[in-house]
Each structure stands twice: as C-alpha cells, then as structure tokens.
Design a protein around this motif. Structure first.
Motif, PDB file in Angstrom:
ATOM      1  N   VAL A 199     -87.548  57.611 -35.838  1.00 43.66           N
ATOM      2  CA  VAL A 199     -87.662  57.247 -37.509  1.00 43.66           C
ATOM      3  C   VAL A 199     -86.732  58.615 -37.892  1.00 43.66           C
ATOM      4  O   VAL A 199     -86.984  59.417 -37.586  1.00 43.66           O
ATOM      5  CB  VAL A 199     -88.956  57.135 -37.922  1.00 43.66           C
ATOM      6  N   GLU A 200     -85.984  57.925 -38.870  1.00 43.54           N
ATOM      7  CA  GLU A 200     -85.179  58.929 -39.542  1.00 43.54           C
ATOM      8  C   GLU A 200     -85.271  58.983 -41.118  1.00 43.54           C
ATOM      9  O   GLU A 200     -85.551  58.044 -41.584  1.00 43.54           O
ATOM     10  CB  GLU A 200     -83.642  58.412 -39.428  1.00 43.54           C
ATOM     11  N   LEU A 201     -85.611  60.261 -41.472  1.00 45.20           N
ATOM     12  CA  LEU A 201     -85.870  60.302 -42.735  1.00 45.20           C
ATOM     13  C   LEU A 201     -84.874  61.078 -43.530  1.00 45.20           C
ATOM     14  O   LEU A 201     -84.390  62.230 -42.708  1.00 45.20           O
ATOM     15  CB  LEU A 201     -87.199  61.160 -42.882  1.00 45.20           C
ATOM     16  N   PRO A 202     -84.754  61.002 -44.840  1.00 43.96           N
ATOM     17  CA  PRO A 202     -83.745  61.901 -45.376  1.00 43.96           C
ATOM     18  C   PRO A 202     -84.075  63.509 -45.492  1.00 43.96           C
ATOM     19  O   PRO A 202     -85.197  63.689 -45.511  1.00 43.96           O
ATOM     20  CB  PRO A 202     -83.435  61.186 -46.683  1.00 43.96           C
ATOM     21  N   MET A 203     -83.353  64.315 -45.438  1.00 46.61           N
ATOM     22  CA  MET A 203     -83.686  65.734 -45.417  1.00 46.61           C
ATOM     23  C   MET A 203     -84.162  66.036 -46.532  1.00 46.61           C
ATOM     24  O   MET A 203     -83.833  65.574 -47.760  1.00 46.61           O
ATOM     25  CB  MET A 203     -82.293  66.655 -45.226  1.00 46.61           C
ATOM     26  N   SER A 204     -85.429  66.574 -46.751  1.00 45.32           N
ATOM     27  CA  SER A 204     -86.021  66.772 -48.110  1.00 45.32           C
ATOM     28  C   SER A 204     -85.487  68.152 -48.698  1.00 45.32           C
ATOM     29  O   SER A 204     -85.129  69.043 -47.921  1.00 45.32           O
ATOM     30  CB  SER A 204     -87.664  66.877 -47.900  1.00 45.32           C
ATOM     31  N   ARG A 205     -85.540  68.154 -49.998  1.00 42.04           N
ATOM     32  CA  ARG A 205     -85.020  69.109 -50.727  1.00 42.04           C
ATOM     33  C   ARG A 205     -85.897  70.513 -50.607  1.00 42.04           C
ATOM     34  O   ARG A 205     -85.422  71.502 -50.688  1.00 42.04           O
ATOM     35  CB  ARG A 205     -84.989  68.981 -52.247  1.00 42.04           C
ATOM     36  N   TRP A 206     -87.188  70.228 -50.475  1.00 41.95           N
ATOM     37  CA  TRP A 206     -88.038  71.356 -50.286  1.00 41.95           C
ATOM     38  C   TRP A 206     -87.483  72.196 -49.071  1.00 41.95           C
ATOM     39  O   TRP A 206     -87.467  73.405 -49.089  1.00 41.95           O
ATOM     40  CB  TRP A 206     -89.614  70.850 -49.933  1.00 41.95           C
ATOM     41  N   VAL A 207     -87.031  71.538 -47.870  1.00 43.76           N
ATOM     42  CA  VAL A 207     -86.677  71.896 -46.552  1.00 43.76           C
ATOM     43  C   VAL A 207     -85.378  72.732 -46.949  1.00 43.76           C
ATOM     44  O   VAL A 207     -85.261  74.098 -46.557  1.00 43.76           O
ATOM     45  CB  VAL A 207     -86.336  71.049 -45.406  1.00 43.76           C
ATOM     46  N   LEU A 208     -84.612  72.195 -47.821  1.00 45.20           N
ATOM     47  CA  LEU A 208     -83.260  72.961 -48.049  1.00 45.20           C
ATOM     48  C   LEU A 208     -83.470  74.269 -48.726  1.00 45.20           C
ATOM     49  O   LEU A 208     -82.950  75.252 -48.485  1.00 45.20           O
ATOM     50  CB  LEU A 208     -82.392  72.018 -48.611  1.00 45.20           C
ATOM     51  N   GLU A 209     -84.346  74.023 -49.811  1.00 48.24           N
ATOM     52  CA  GLU A 209     -84.659  75.123 -50.660  1.00 48.24           C
ATOM     53  C   GLU A 209     -85.262  76.477 -49.724  1.00 48.24           C
ATOM     54  O   GLU A 209     -84.915  77.572 -49.999  1.00 48.24           O
ATOM     55  CB  GLU A 209     -85.480  75.070 -51.630  1.00 48.24           C
ATOM     56  N   ARG A 210     -86.162  76.037 -48.867  1.00 52.31           N
ATOM     57  CA  ARG A 210     -86.754  77.158 -48.043  1.00 52.31           C
ATOM     58  C   ARG A 210     -85.821  77.600 -47.010  1.00 52.31           C
ATOM     59  O   ARG A 210     -85.847  78.986 -46.822  1.00 52.31           O
ATOM     60  CB  ARG A 210     -87.929  76.394 -47.296  1.00 52.31           C
ATOM     61  N   MET A 211     -84.837  76.903 -46.652  1.00 53.44           N
ATOM     62  CA  MET A 211     -83.750  77.417 -45.906  1.00 53.44           C
ATOM     63  C   MET A 211     -82.987  78.488 -46.534  1.00 53.44           C
ATOM     64  O   MET A 211     -82.723  79.737 -46.169  1.00 53.44           O
ATOM     65  CB  MET A 211     -82.931  76.433 -45.345  1.00 53.44           C
ATOM     66  N   ILE A 212     -82.556  78.266 -47.659  1.00 51.44           N
ATOM     67  CA  ILE A 212     -81.784  78.971 -48.571  1.00 51.44           C
ATOM     68  C   ILE A 212     -82.472  80.552 -48.763  1.00 51.44           C
ATOM     69  O   ILE A 212     -81.967  81.428 -48.971  1.00 51.44           O
ATOM     70  CB  ILE A 212     -81.593  78.059 -49.932  1.00 51.44           C
ATOM     71  N   GLU A 213     -83.790  80.318 -49.135  1.00 48.68           N
ATOM     72  CA  GLU A 213     -84.640  81.579 -49.249  1.00 48.68           C
ATOM     73  C   GLU A 213     -84.957  82.247 -47.849  1.00 48.68           C
ATOM     74  O   GLU A 213     -85.311  83.220 -47.725  1.00 48.68           O
ATOM     75  CB  GLU A 213     -86.146  81.130 -49.656  1.00 48.68           C
ATOM     76  N   GLY A 214     -84.022  81.915 -46.499  1.00 45.41           N
ATOM     77  CA  GLY A 214     -84.562  82.402 -45.542  1.00 45.41           C
ATOM     78  C   GLY A 214     -85.464  82.138 -44.614  1.00 45.41           C
ATOM     79  O   GLY A 214     -85.953  82.934 -43.587  1.00 45.41           O
TER      80      GLY A 214
END
Ligand SMILES: [Zn+2]
Length: 327
Positions: free
Chosen positions: A78-93
């Motif tokens: 199943v493919e889901l769109p990448m969540s913004r939450w994940v991207l924000e956590r990545m930006i924070e390291g």
C-alpha cells in the motif's frame, strides 16, 4: 558532551483512512503494538535500514510504502503520501528507524516513531512553571527568572463557544431520546438527527484538540527560546473535583476535561524531543504559601488564608509555591 536519543511518536490519526488492511484484526493483535523495521530512501540516494523492512519511507518519490499487507505476497503493498510530520522531523535531524502497528479503537493503525540525537539544553536560569487545570480554568503558566516573575498568564479556549456547542448538543440528544422512546429513531429523520449529533460532537472535540496542540507547540517553543527548565503540575483529579464543586453538569465537566491529558502528553513529548529539561512537581493551589494553612476560596477565584490573612488569585498560588521551593 552528553548526547542522548529522543523519540517522538506520530499520532496515528493521519493514517486512519488511508490504511486498509481488509479484515478485522486478529484478537492476539489487540492490545499489543508490533514494532516494524523501516527502510529509508533519501533524496540524495542514500539508503538506510533493512531493504526487506515492511515499511519503506521513500523520500525520492515522497511516499510511504507498507509492504506485505494482509498476505505475504511480494507485490502486495500500500502506498501512502509522505506525511508532513515525517518531513518536519527529518528537517529537525530526526530519523524514522521504526514503526509500530497495532489496534486502536478497533481499527488497525500504523504509527511512526521518530528518533533524534539531542544535546540537552543548558538551562539559562529561566523556569517555565505550568499549572494544568481543566479547560474551564485553563493552563496557567509563569515565566520566572531567579525569583522574579517575568510573565504570568492563563490560556483558555473560547468558553462561550464550548458552552454554546455543548448546550446545542444536549438539545439534539434530548430530541433523539424522545424519538428513541417512540421507536422512531430508525426513521430518516432519526438517522439524520444522529448524524448531526455525531458531527457536532466531533467538531467540539476537534476544537479542543486543536487548541491543545497549538498551546503545546507555543509553550514548547517558548521553553526552547529562553532555555528554561519546565515544571509541570498536572493534578487533574483535583481540578476535576473542583469543577464538580462548581456544580457544572458532569457532561460539561467531561468536555472541559477532554484532551487535557492529551495536552500534557503532547507537551512532554515535545519537550523531550527538543531536549528541554522538565519535571512534574506538586504545586499547591489551596494551601497558603506563607504559613501553610488551608486557604478559603472567595468569589472570582481569590484565595484567602484565614490564619495569616494573605490573599491572592488561585492560579498564582502554585507560582508562589514554586518560588518557595526554589529558594
Ligand atoms: Zn497563611
């Protein structure tokens, strides 16, 4: 320099509708959360984790792939769109090293766990003292430097809006009750009414949840900016008793309590994530900070000590207890 790892858990809600597992979850699954490995594909081509992991975070295509859903077939995913939450956590390291799958309210959920190495914040001498009550009396917080109170305020949702929504809900529920007694609740009218009730209930809880979320991130940012240590008093049982003493109906009291605990969880979660030191501490609001006698509550939440005559606003008493403790 000491480095330690902090976790942050993604709220499951976002995946609620997008993850379809087909069947009712097996009973052994209920009540336990199963950790799943993840495989991360980064925009620069780096790949980290187990290539056979059931959860793939593909930052090149910005999707989350959940493999082996239902059956162990190679292409069943199943493919889901990448969540913004994940991207924000990545930006924070942060990094999503694993996910958890489990059952919440009878539905299968996927939860992502972000991990981050943090440098604990070096306290600057500031303290943020937070007294959590029901939403009726809100969250009182004070910013303190040494023994000086820099700022003291109380944050509350819009009580007028809440009470209006609540009384509308009660009215609709009463109407529905009448239909039910007449055996008419399965009619078109009855079902429409039921949907309306559900919609209103959801709207009210969403309002409170959003309020809690906004307040959490505002306070966490404040704590980070000033490099404070945080002291939280969350004697929710006491505030519950207090509410009922004010003769608020138990239904409305429930509304005023909904999401308060969630607020505390979210807040602590964020403080951990950013490495802000915090502690829970009992800070009294009905005991005189001058002499230790029980105080009496006068109208408009003024507390008065009958032993030494000291009087002060109720929300301020915990702050005075904090100052006393830090002396
Ligand atoms: Zn006193």
């Amino acid at each position: 320099m000491l480095r330690y790892v902090q976790h942050q858990l993604f709220s499951w809600r976002e995946f609620k509708r997008s993850l379809v597992f087909g069947a009712t979850p097996k009973r052994w699954l209920a009540g336990t959360w199963i950790p799943l490995k993840t495989y991360r594909i980064f925009p620069d081509g780096r790949r980290i984790g187990d290539p056979n992991a059931p959860v793939v975070l593909d930052f090149m295509r910005n999707v989350i792939r959940v493999r082996q859903v239902c059956r162990n077939q190679p292409r069943y995913s199943v493919e889901l769109p990448m969540s913004r939450w994940v991207l924000e956590r990545m930006i924070e390291g942060g990094d999503i090293k694993f996910a958890k799958v489990g059952v919440r309210r009878g539905k299968l959920y996927l939860a992502l766990v972000a991990e981050r190495k943090v440098q604990p914040i070096q306290p600057s001498g500031y303290a943020l003292v937070i007294d959590v009550n029901s939403w009726k009396h809100g969250v009182a917080w004070a910013l303190i430097k040494g023994d000086r109170i820099v700022k003291w305020t109380r944050e509350r949702p819009d009580l007028g809006y809440i009470e209006r929504m609540y009384s509308e809900l009660v009215g609709l529920e009463r109407k529905y009750g009448i239909l039910k007694r007449l055996g008419l609740h399965e009619t078109l009218e009855g079902r429409k009414l039921w949907l309306k009730i559900k919609h209103k209930r959801r709207k009210l809880h969403k309002y409170l949840r959003d309020f809690a979320q906004r307040l959490t991130s505002r306070l966490a940012k404040k704590a980070m900016k000033r490099r404070t240590r945080v002291v939280i008093d969350d004697m929710l049982d006491e505030s519950r008793r207090e509410l009922l003493e004010e003769r608020i109906s138990s239904g409305l009291a429930k509304v005023y309590f909904s999401s308060v605990r969630h607020f505390v969880e979210l807040f602590v979660n964020q403080l951990r994530w950013y490495g802000v030191p915090y502690e829970f501490k009992r800070l009294y609001s009905t005991i005189c900070p001058r002499c230790g006698a029980k105080m009496k509550e006068l109208p408009s939440r003024i507390m008065k000590c009958e032993n030494c005559n000291f009087s002060v606003h109720r929300d301020f008493v915990p702050v005075l207890w904090f100052l006393q403790g830090s002396r």
